[in-house]
Design a protein around this motif. Structure first.
Motif: not given
Length: 391
Positions: A201-202, A221-223, A236-241
């Protein structure tokens, strides 16, 4: 309006626009605002238009629910409702992570979520423990710190006064899942709890962290791998959400380069001006008072026109050169002439003339400037026009 005088250097203006809603033609709305700037003499060749990612994502209707997150997590990690899932190194943020965690926990409503926090702070500087806590107890980075060791009088976030351990436990329990939280700076320690799958999650060190799990054959998996496909998605998936209303999360904008290119092309065709365009998020700013690094997005710019990619801002070290010329007895008037002449020459990055001037990506600098100008409160200026930056 009167043109900006030649003696004004780099400047940035917040441009007001109307309310942007899902389905808004964001390219058309930005171009309309830039046309007004042009009519007032405020738009020139070489300017950069910066559009905040938030309005681009909203116009794209790029929202997901906690159930969307849960379904994607279950599918990609091959989990059951009673599985145990590990979450490694999330940042401490109600806006940025609490709803993500709720979606992850909803994937295992009859199971358990094990959260591993880094200490004494997360990767962007949000404190979870006093800085000397581990040292006083003889703990090293690879040692686990349990909640029992921390005690009931927990450290609160120095700005918001939030107990993030309690908050994250409560978020997990709301879904029916069991919650377990511990602190350790060795990401692989979470495997002691035997999770069926792990979510890294980082943000900025996600590749290095994930690689450690993959090298050991763990289900990981990553975010960025969550919500990166489907009806609402971002590369970016959930990154930047960001937290939205209810149980919805607004993703980062998708294909932001295309938005930037479309604005640039319209301005060139309709207004006859060549500008660059950035779709920006968080600026790369570290608060000197709290030590909190404000960049919770994966990078400051989500998208940009090609003229900015790979471009660095570098130049002469004026402070050094002026002092050097003064020491050599050169008069003030001649110093100014010498500096103007030197600007027309080229220099190696390691020469004395550029010493102390660190080359930095222009996209990072301009996105950071735009974020500082627009802010995240009530300025109402989702478009920032930067002038004089590119020379």
């Amino acid at each position: 309006m009167t043109r900006i005088p030649d003696y004004v250097g780099v400047s940035a203006f917040g441009i007001k626009m109307g309310v942007i809603v899902p389905g808004t033609d964001i390219v058309g709305m930005v171009c309309e605002a830039l046309a007004r700037c042009n009519a007032d003499g405020l738009l020139d060749d070489g300017d950069t238009a910066c559009i905040t990612e938030s309005v681009v994502a909203r116009a794209q209707n790029n929202y997901v629910t906690i159930q969307d997150i849960a379904a994607d997590v279950r599918r990609k990690l091959k989990l059951e409702e009673d599985s145990r899932i590990g979450v490694v190194f999330p940042i401490l943020s109600r806006n940025r992570f609490s709803l993500i965690l709720k979606g992850i926990a909803a994937a295992v409503p009859k199971g358990e979520v094990v959260v591993q926090l880094s200490y004494p702070a997360d990767e962007v500087g949000n404190q979870i423990l006093p800085y000397d806590f581990a040292e006083k107890r003889g703990k090293t980075n690879g040692d686990i710190i349990t909640l029992e060791e921390i005690g009931e009088e927990r450290f609160l976030h120095p700005i918001t006064n939030v107990d993030y351990i309690a908050l994250y436990e409560e978020v997990i329990k709301q879904t029916g899942a069991r919650a377990r939280v511990f602190l350790c700076n060795d990401p692989l320690k979470i495997m002691d709890y035997k999770p069926d799958g792990v979510i890294v999650a980082n943000i900025h060190a996600r590749y290095r962290t994930a690689q450690k799990f993959k090298e050991n054959g763990y289900n990981c998996i990553t975010l960025q791998d969550i919500c990166n496909e489907g009806e609402a998605w971002s590369e970016w998936g959930l990154l930047g959400s960001n937290l939205s209303s209810g149980d919805r999360l607004k993703l980062a904008p998708r294909e932001a380069d295309k938005v930037a290119d479309a604005v640039q092309a319209w301005v060139k065709k309709e207004l006859g001006k060549h500008i660059e365009v950035i779709v920006y998020g968080d600026g790369a700013y570290k608060d000197p008072s709290t030590g909190i690094y404000e960049l919770a997005d994966p990078q400051p710019a989500f998208g940009m026109t090609k003229g900015l990619r790979g471009r660095y801002r570098e130049g002469l070290k004026y402070k050094y050169l002026v002092d050097k010329m003064l020491e050599e007895g050169i008069e003030q008037e001649r110093i100014e002439e010498e500096l103007k002449a030197m600007k027309r020459d080229s220099y190696e990055k390691d020469c004395f003339e550029t010493e102390g001037t660190t080359p930095r990506k222009v996209e990072d600098l301009m996105a950071s400037l735009a974020d500082l100008v627009s802010g995240s409160a009530d300025a109402g200026t989702p478009l920032i026009l930067i002038k004089g930056f590119l020379g």
